[in-house]
Write a protein that holds these residues in place. Sequence first.
Motif, PDB file in Angstrom:
ATOM      1  N   ASN A  73      -1.608  10.036  15.333  1.00  0.00           N
ATOM      2  CA  ASN A  73      -1.073  10.350  14.006  1.00  0.00           C
ATOM      3  C   ASN A  73      -2.101  10.204  12.882  1.00  0.00           C
ATOM      4  N   ILE A  74      -3.382  10.262  13.209  1.00  0.00           N
ATOM      5  CA  ILE A  74      -4.395  10.034  12.186  1.00  0.00           C
ATOM      6  C   ILE A  74      -4.953  11.326  11.593  1.00  0.00           C
ATOM      7  N   SER A  75      -4.525  12.479  12.078  1.00  0.00           N
ATOM      8  CA  SER A  75      -5.023  13.723  11.510  1.00  0.00           C
ATOM      9  C   SER A  75      -4.466  13.907  10.102  1.00  0.00           C
ATOM     10  N   ASP A  76      -5.136  14.736   9.304  1.00  0.00           N
ATOM     11  CA  ASP A  76      -4.742  14.912   7.911  1.00  0.00           C
ATOM     12  C   ASP A  76      -3.342  15.493   7.770  1.00  0.00           C
ATOM     13  N   GLY A  77      -2.849  16.182   8.772  1.00  0.00           N
ATOM     14  CA  GLY A  77      -1.531  16.777   8.689  1.00  0.00           C
ATOM     15  C   GLY A  77      -0.396  15.797   8.867  1.00  0.00           C
ATOM     16  N   HIS A  78      -0.680  14.597   9.329  1.00  0.00           N
ATOM     17  CA  HIS A  78       0.347  13.577   9.528  1.00  0.00           C
ATOM     18  C   HIS A  78       0.388  12.620   8.335  1.00  0.00           C
ATOM     19  N   ALA A  79       1.548  11.993   8.161  1.00  0.00           N
ATOM     20  CA  ALA A  79       1.710  11.073   7.039  1.00  0.00           C
ATOM     21  C   ALA A  79       0.724   9.922   7.116  1.00  0.00           C
ATOM     22  N   LEU A  80       0.433   9.444   8.330  1.00  0.00           N
ATOM     23  CA  LEU A  80      -0.502   8.327   8.466  1.00  0.00           C
ATOM     24  C   LEU A  80      -1.894   8.724   8.000  1.00  0.00           C
ATOM     25  N   GLY A  81      -2.326   9.921   8.368  1.00  0.00           N
ATOM     26  CA  GLY A  81      -3.630  10.398   7.915  1.00  0.00           C
ATOM     27  C   GLY A  81      -3.687  10.572   6.411  1.00  0.00           C
ATOM     28  N   GLN A  82      -2.617  11.090   5.815  1.00  0.00           N
ATOM     29  CA  GLN A  82      -2.563  11.225   4.362  1.00  0.00           C
ATOM     30  C   GLN A  82      -2.562   9.868   3.676  1.00  0.00           C
ATOM     31  N   ALA A  83      -1.852   8.899   4.281  1.00  0.00           N
ATOM     32  CA  ALA A  83      -1.827   7.553   3.713  1.00  0.00           C
ATOM     33  C   ALA A  83      -3.207   6.912   3.757  1.00  0.00           C
ATOM     34  N   ASP A  84      -3.943   7.143   4.832  1.00  0.00           N
ATOM     35  CA  ASP A  84      -5.310   6.638   4.926  1.00  0.00           C
ATOM     36  C   ASP A  84      -6.143   7.111   3.745  1.00  0.00           C
ATOM     37  N   HIS A  85      -6.073   8.411   3.467  1.00  0.00           N
ATOM     38  CA  HIS A  85      -6.859   8.974   2.374  1.00  0.00           C
ATOM     39  C   HIS A  85      -6.376   8.462   1.022  1.00  0.00           C
TER      40      HIS A  85
END
Length: 281
Positions: free
Chosen positions: A91-103
Amino acid sequence: MPLEASLPSLPSLSPLVVFAGNLGAHALPWFLSLLAASVLGAGAACHLLQKRHFRLQDAEEPSEPRIALAFASGFVLILLASSLFAWIASNISDGHALGQADHALTDAIAANLPRAALVVFSWVTHLGDAAFLGPVCVLVAAVLWRHRHRGLALGWVLALVGIVLLNPALKQIFARARPIHDHGLALETSYSFPSGHSAGAIVSYGMLLYLLLRTLPVRWHVPGAMAAAGAIVTIACSRIFLQVHFASDVVAGLLTGLAWLLVCVGGLEYARHRRLRRALA
């Protein structure tokens, strides 16, 4: 400026992304709270477990069912850590909420963290460098060997060598790019997921705590637990503050290191109890 006002597409953002942005805007107070809770919690847990451990030791040596239960518990913890690691990785790709949260968290930290705090974290993070932990590994192994703790010396070296081999292999599998930053205080060229400093910190300082519990007087146990917890939390969080890792990289690194630490400590404890049984037979 509140995150809601700076993001016109707010309705499309998940609550996790909004939370991450707000967390990053107040990251330093949250870190200090986490550090205090971790240090005090580790000290309290060590104190309670220490009292129970010595009460059991005074009564009798651990029985086979008790050892089996300990290993079963460790196995379950490893499964849970592995499952959470796998979920993060998927779930770390930019398309997932987790990836967006990371950024969102990284961007908020970059916009709000004072330069002085960045400089401090750029010093502290070196406690997790291979260039620092390598000599520590050799020194601790030499001291243990000289005092005839040869099994502990071997276990200590294998624990650190194991995580050094495991983490780069995982980085190559996931090949995640690191966050972009321009503060000039840290430079990393390898892949981002999982965090090697976080994995190395929990294995190195966790093993140092185990060695302390096995070899030093009781009065050192609680301070050692508190120091180990403080070092692990600070090194792990420094990677996020310096924007050389996303938060999910750090969590995955801690999970990887925890699983390997459980294997190493479990193996050493099993060998110790077998030796005790042979000596008493």
